[in-house]
Write an enzyme that holds these catalytic residues in place. Structure first.
Site, PDB file in Angstrom:
ATOM      1  N   HIS A   1      78.069   5.426  51.205  1.00 39.25           N
ATOM      2  CA  HIS A   1      77.210   6.517  50.889  1.00 39.25           C
ATOM      3  C   HIS A   1      76.085   5.836  49.897  1.00 39.25           C
ATOM      4  CE1 HIS A   1      76.479  10.805  49.225  1.00 39.25           C
ATOM      5  NE2 HIS A   1      75.812   9.941  48.259  1.00 39.25           N
ATOM      6  N   GLU A   2      76.554   5.032  49.091  1.00 42.00           N
ATOM      7  CA  GLU A   2      75.815   4.268  47.856  1.00 42.00           C
ATOM      8  C   GLU A   2      74.728   3.247  48.827  1.00 42.00           C
ATOM      9  OE1 GLU A   2      75.421   5.660  45.297  1.00 42.00           O
ATOM     10  OE2 GLU A   2      77.354   6.742  45.243  1.00 42.00           O
TER      11      GLU A   2
END
Length: 384
Positions: free
Chosen positions: A34-35
């Site tokens: 996600h990051e």
């Protein structure tokens, strides 16, 4: 951009430490991708990245490479990417930046670049689900329906809830049902009909178990309402007698191209079901007691790992879809809240005021903390 983990759900896993490491690994992978989405699109857009954090709270360890500090923090329930011109950590407003860094600040980028940077986080989670499901299909094959009367899973319950009939009788995954009350059964449908015809009276199951031959087990069927995939009673309130077992899937070998197609279709189906579940939850058709937090995620991770690599990969894909969809909700602090501000900016041709964004973020943060608190409360109530 801060992100939070929340859920609305290989062989035997070893001791407590092994289980804890597995849970941290699963959550860490999903948070990382996600990051990574935010990070890569920020770099692609020319935005400076000051910090890449897995987790919140005190830093456990980290390393600075160039201008970016990569850290692992204590609380593994989310993470964030701090860009030039952003506050330090979740729920913070903007930060000052030098004139030399102005062109690299997130806030001065075009609205389309900011939109893509924020959307990339949930987008990578949805893409990760496709990858995980593709790997499962390519390595282990495509699960296909089977009508053989082989136990794939025994429904297990937690005290003080009474054990499922199959659990109480000692049925195991892999057992093949040979007969019900002396009548041979050759298919799952035949077995289910024979169990339902018992009317709730104890039945004698003859099962073939690897290494032990044929065993006779006495099982007490239990009446239950037939429910759909969301746990809602089907129309008509049909009832049946069951013993708490699920069939074992069979796998068909597929090509790499077919695996990709299967992964994409299955990820889309998971996404659609997740959205529908959220809608039903808001409508009150699904009980809020089904919302779970870290303990439920951990419990389900271990349960699926014990069922094998395929089950774990599919569960990770479902978690990744959940993380992606939940972060797209139009709630300030989440990615979806930022995307909503950008849409307003596109329509009105001017950005939402800093004061409005700060107030919305504080309200959104409080809402999110309340939701997480409620999820943890549900977790504790299940365990107690």
């Amino acid at each position: 951009m801060p992100e939070f983990m929340a859920a609305i759900s290989v062989g035997a896993v070893g001791g407590v430490l092994e289980k804890l490491l597995l849970i941290v690994f699963v959550l860490g992978v999903l948070i990382f991708v996600h990051e990574l989405g935010h990070f890569l699109f920020a770099k692609w857009s020319g935005v400076g990245v000051l910090k890449f954090s897995l987790g919140f709270g005190p830093t456990l360890f980290g390393r600075r490479i160039g201008e970016t500090e990569y850290v692992v923090s204590l609380i593994p329930l989310g993470g964030y990417v701090k860009m030039v011109g952003e506050g330090d950590g979740p729920g913070q407003g903007g930060a000052e930046f030098s004139e030399a860094d102005r062109h690299r600040a997130f806030a001065v980028q075009s609205v389309w670049k900011r939109f893509l940077i924020v959307f990339a986080g949930p987008g990578f989670n949805l893409l990760t689900a496709v990858v995980l499901l593709t790997v499962a299909a390519a390595v282990f094959g495509l699960p296909i329906p089977t009508d053989r009367p082989i136990v794939g899973e025994v429904v297990e319950t937690r005290p003080p809830e009474a054990p499922s009939p199959a659990q109480a009788a000692g049925l195991r995954s892999g057992d093949r049902v040979v007969s019900v009350n002396g009548a041979p059964v050759a298919s799952w449908e035949e077995m289910a009909k024979a169990i339902n015809a018992s009317g709730g009276q104890p039945i004698a199951l003859v099962v073939a178990r690897e290494g032990e031959g044929e065993l006779t087990l006495t099982v007490q069927p239990r009446e239950e309402v037939v429910r759909d995939i969301f746990g809602e009673p089907i129309a008509g309130g049909e009832r049946r007698y069951v013993i708490g077992i699920r069939p074992a899937p069979e796998y068909q070998e597929v090509s790499l191209l077919q695996s990709v197609q299967v992964g994409a279709i299955e990820a889309w189906r998971m996404t659609a079901l997740t959205v529908e579940a959220l809608v039903r939850l808001v409508q009150g058709r699904i009980s809020a007691s089904t919302i779970g937090g870290p303990l439920l995620i951990g419990e389900q991770t271990i349960r699926h790992a014990e069922q094998g690599a395929v089950a774990l990969l599919r569960f990770m894909a479902l978690l990744s879809v959940n993380l992606g969809v939940l972060n797209l909700l139009p709630v300030p602090v989440l990615d979806g809240g930022h995307l909503l501000f950008f849409v307003v900016e596109m329509v009105t041709r001017r950005p939402v005021s800093l004061r409005t964004r700060e107030i919305a973020q504080h309200v959104g943060l409080m809402m999110l903390l309340l939701l997480m608190g409620f999820a943890i409360f549900n977790d504790i109530r299940r365990w107690l």
